[in-house]
Design a protein around this motif. Structure first.
Motif, PDB file in Angstrom:
ATOM      1  N   LEU A   1       0.839  -1.196   0.000  1.00 12.20           N
ATOM      2  CA  LEU A   1       0.000   0.000   0.000  1.00 12.20           C
ATOM      3  C   LEU A   1       0.872   1.243   0.000  1.00 12.20           C
ATOM      4  CD1 LEU A   1      -2.354  -1.201   2.879  1.00 12.20           C
ATOM      5  CD2 LEU A   1      -2.866  -1.256   0.431  1.00 12.20           C
TER       6      LEU A   1
ATOM      7  N   CYS B   1      -0.938   3.675   5.095  1.00 15.41           N
ATOM      8  CA  CYS B   1      -2.059   3.153   5.885  1.00 15.41           C
ATOM      9  C   CYS B   1      -1.930   3.629   7.322  1.00 15.41           C
ATOM     10  CB  CYS B   1      -2.142   1.636   5.835  1.00 15.41           C
ATOM     11  SG  CYS B   1      -0.795   0.769   6.631  1.00 15.41           S
TER      12      CYS B   1
ATOM     13  N   GLY C   1      -4.308  -1.914   7.537  1.00 16.92           N
ATOM     14  CA  GLY C   1      -3.467  -2.146   6.369  1.00 16.92           C
ATOM     15  C   GLY C   1      -3.913  -3.315   5.516  1.00 16.92           C
ATOM     16  N   VAL C   2      -2.932  -3.998   4.921  1.00 14.50           N
ATOM     17  CA  VAL C   2      -3.192  -5.112   4.001  1.00 14.50           C
ATOM     18  C   VAL C   2      -3.953  -6.232   4.704  1.00 14.50           C
ATOM     19  CG1 VAL C   2      -2.113  -6.914   2.603  1.00 14.50           C
ATOM     20  CG2 VAL C   2      -1.206  -4.600   2.539  1.00 14.50           C
TER      21      VAL C   2
ATOM     22  N   GLN D   1      -6.176  -6.159   7.057  1.00 19.72           N
ATOM     23  CA  GLN D   1      -7.599  -5.850   7.170  1.00 19.72           C
ATOM     24  C   GLN D   1      -8.275  -5.826   5.795  1.00 19.72           C
ATOM     25  OE1 GLN D   1      -5.164  -4.131   8.875  1.00 19.72           O
ATOM     26  NE2 GLN D   1      -5.649  -5.217  10.762  1.00 19.72           N
ATOM     27  N   LEU D   2      -7.556  -5.393   4.779  1.00 20.21           N
ATOM     28  CA  LEU D   2      -8.080  -5.359   3.413  1.00 20.21           C
ATOM     29  C   LEU D   2      -8.332  -6.763   2.884  1.00 20.21           C
ATOM     30  CD1 LEU D   2      -8.670  -3.588   0.879  1.00 20.21           C
ATOM     31  CD2 LEU D   2      -6.255  -3.803   0.326  1.00 20.21           C
TER      32      LEU D   2
ATOM     33  N   TRP E   1      -9.076  -1.118   4.918  1.00 21.08           N
ATOM     34  CA  TRP E   1      -7.819  -0.394   4.764  1.00 21.08           C
ATOM     35  C   TRP E   1      -8.156   1.087   4.830  1.00 21.08           C
ATOM     36  CZ3 TRP E   1      -6.611   1.888  -0.405  1.00 21.08           C
ATOM     37  CH2 TRP E   1      -5.467   2.681  -0.369  1.00 21.08           C
TER      38      TRP E   1
ATOM     39  N   SER F   1      -6.206   4.688   4.182  1.00 23.56           N
ATOM     40  CA  SER F   1      -4.990   5.357   3.734  1.00 23.56           C
ATOM     41  C   SER F   1      -4.637   6.479   4.702  1.00 23.56           C
ATOM     42  CB  SER F   1      -5.197   5.910   2.323  1.00 23.56           C
ATOM     43  OG  SER F   1      -6.219   6.881   2.345  1.00 23.56           O
TER      44      SER F   1
ATOM     45  N   ILE G   1      -2.803   0.744  -4.225  1.00 28.87           N
ATOM     46  CA  ILE G   1      -2.764  -0.660  -3.808  1.00 28.87           C
ATOM     47  C   ILE G   1      -2.008  -1.389  -4.906  1.00 28.87           C
ATOM     48  CG2 ILE G   1      -4.107  -2.722  -3.290  1.00 28.87           C
ATOM     49  CD1 ILE G   1      -6.471  -0.758  -2.682  1.00 28.87           C
TER      50      ILE G   1
END
Length: 185
Positions: free
Chosen positions: A33, A36, A41-42, A44-45, A54, A56, A64
């Motif tokens: 990313l 974040c 971050g990743v 949670q995405l 996610w 930002s 992404i």
């Protein structure tokens, strides 16, 4: 030219996966990313929850990056958005870029979302209208609803068509190990 997607989306992204037509290949990639907030971050995405996201933390565009170890056929990218919960954090304009690495990315699709509620599918096609084959995809959030600065994306799925390796009346094997024993020599 941008694809406009508006209103409530009633897309069942799991239906084509259950039918064996598409499969999620995001787990085969390395994700990064542009920024974040801690704890958003990743991980949670990419989890299987629509309640995590996610977020930002920095200037737009928010990026992404999805890098595959080998050239991969991509049917579509699906994003889960929740305008009612996220309001000004909801992406409005997205640019999908593809290429071999960071230095040769080219825009494949530009999408304008209008208050998305649920899954949104963005088909990725090459110039011959076939599913895109690429090493890398970059999703750039160019703007948010209500001129928001940071963005929330709750989930992303990258889907690939399932390859059909059957010949004649042989069963449809799902792994190469099984398929190599499918003919008598």
């Amino acid at each position: 030219m941008a694809i406009k997607i508006s209103g409530v989306q009633n897309l069942d992204v799991f239906q084509e996966e259950k039918e064996g037509k598409l499969r999620e290949v995001g787990s085969q990639a390395v994700w990064s990313l542009s920024s974040c907030k801690p704890g958003f971050g990743v991980e949670q995405l990419r989890d299987d929850s629509n309640d995590t996201y996610w977020q930002s933390d920095g200037p737009q565009p928010h990026l992404i990056n999805i890098q595959f170890r080998r050239k991969t056929t991509i049917h579509d990218v699906c994003l889960y958005g929740d305008y009612k919960a996220d309001e000004s954090y909801t992406p409005n304009r997205l640019s999908i870029r593809a290429g071999n690495h960071f230095n040769d990315l080219g825009e494949v699709e530009q999408v304008e979302l209008s208050e998305p509620q649920g899954w949104v599918s963005i088909p990725l096609r090459d110039l011959e209208d076939k599913p895109l084959r690429t090493f890398m995809i970059q999703i750039a959030v160019l703007s948010n609803h209500q001129n928001g600065r940071d963005t929330h994306i709750r989930r992303i799925k990258v889907r690939s068509p399932v390859q059909d390796f059957t010949f004649g009346k042989l069963p449809n094997f799902t792994s190469w190990k099984c398929y190599q024993f499918s003919t008598i020599r």
